[in-house]
Design an enzyme around this catalytic site. Structure first.
Site, PDB file in Angstrom:
ATOM      1  CG  HIS A   1      22.182  21.385  53.850  1.00 16.98           C
ATOM      2  ND1 HIS A   1      23.450  20.866  53.690  1.00 16.98           N
ATOM      3  CD2 HIS A   1      22.352  22.702  54.096  1.00 16.98           C
ATOM      4  CE1 HIS A   1      24.343  21.817  53.855  1.00 16.98           C
ATOM      5  NE2 HIS A   1      23.703  22.962  54.092  1.00 16.98           N
TER       6      HIS A   1
ATOM      7  CG  HIS B   1      20.058  26.728  52.739  1.00 21.66           C
ATOM      8  ND1 HIS B   1      20.431  27.086  54.011  1.00 21.66           N
ATOM      9  CD2 HIS B   1      21.115  26.082  52.188  1.00 21.66           C
ATOM     10  CE1 HIS B   1      21.667  26.670  54.220  1.00 21.66           C
ATOM     11  NE2 HIS B   1      22.104  26.059  53.134  1.00 21.66           N
TER      12      HIS B   1
END
Length: 141
Positions: A105, A107
């Site tokens: 992931h 950010h």
């Protein structure tokens, strides 16, 4: 590590991608999903994940390239719609680096002039109430 089936039944982000868990979706394309972080560092903090399960950027097998368009489009959306003065983009690989969910992931953290600089990046100043997250989503929609 990439799962041959493309998903991990125990992964919270795979469950979000599959629609099994709710999220505040900001952007979606064929390869990626972007949604608001439930525990934001700053207002509008968003995560971009590949739809296929890969553990991290080191073992991504090209997933970072696949989600690059989503990162760019979501970043522009956050800056434009939330009137951010800047944007931090980062990912962590491994527990020692601070990775908490072991699904790649990225950010995207909108930054505002009143709280500038890297030293303030990880100061969780954002309101993480459901009402505030819904308000941010409404601004982005």
């Amino acid at each position: 590590m990439t799962n041959p089936t493309g998903t991990d039944p125990d992964c919270v982000f795979c469950k979000i991608v599959a629609g099994e868990l709710p999220s505040r979706k900001v952007y979606e394309d064929a390869h990626a999903l972007a949604f608001l972080d439930l525990s934001p560092f700053h207002r509008g903090h968003t995560l971009v994940v590949p739809k296929r399960h890969v553990t991290d950027v080191v073992t991504a097998g090209g997933a970072l390239t696949e989600i690059a368009p989503a990162i760019e489009q979501t970043g522009r959306l956050l800056v434009d719609r939330l009137s951010a003065d800047g944007l931090n983009v980062f990912t962590s690989a491994g527990e020692v680096a601070g990775q908490e969910v072991f699904h790649l992931h990225v950010h995207l953290i909108p930054r505002y002039a009143e709280r500038p600089g890297l030293r303030r990046l990880l100061d969780r100043s954002a309101d993480d109430s459901a009402d505030e997250l819904d308000a941010v989503l409404a601004e982005l929609s």
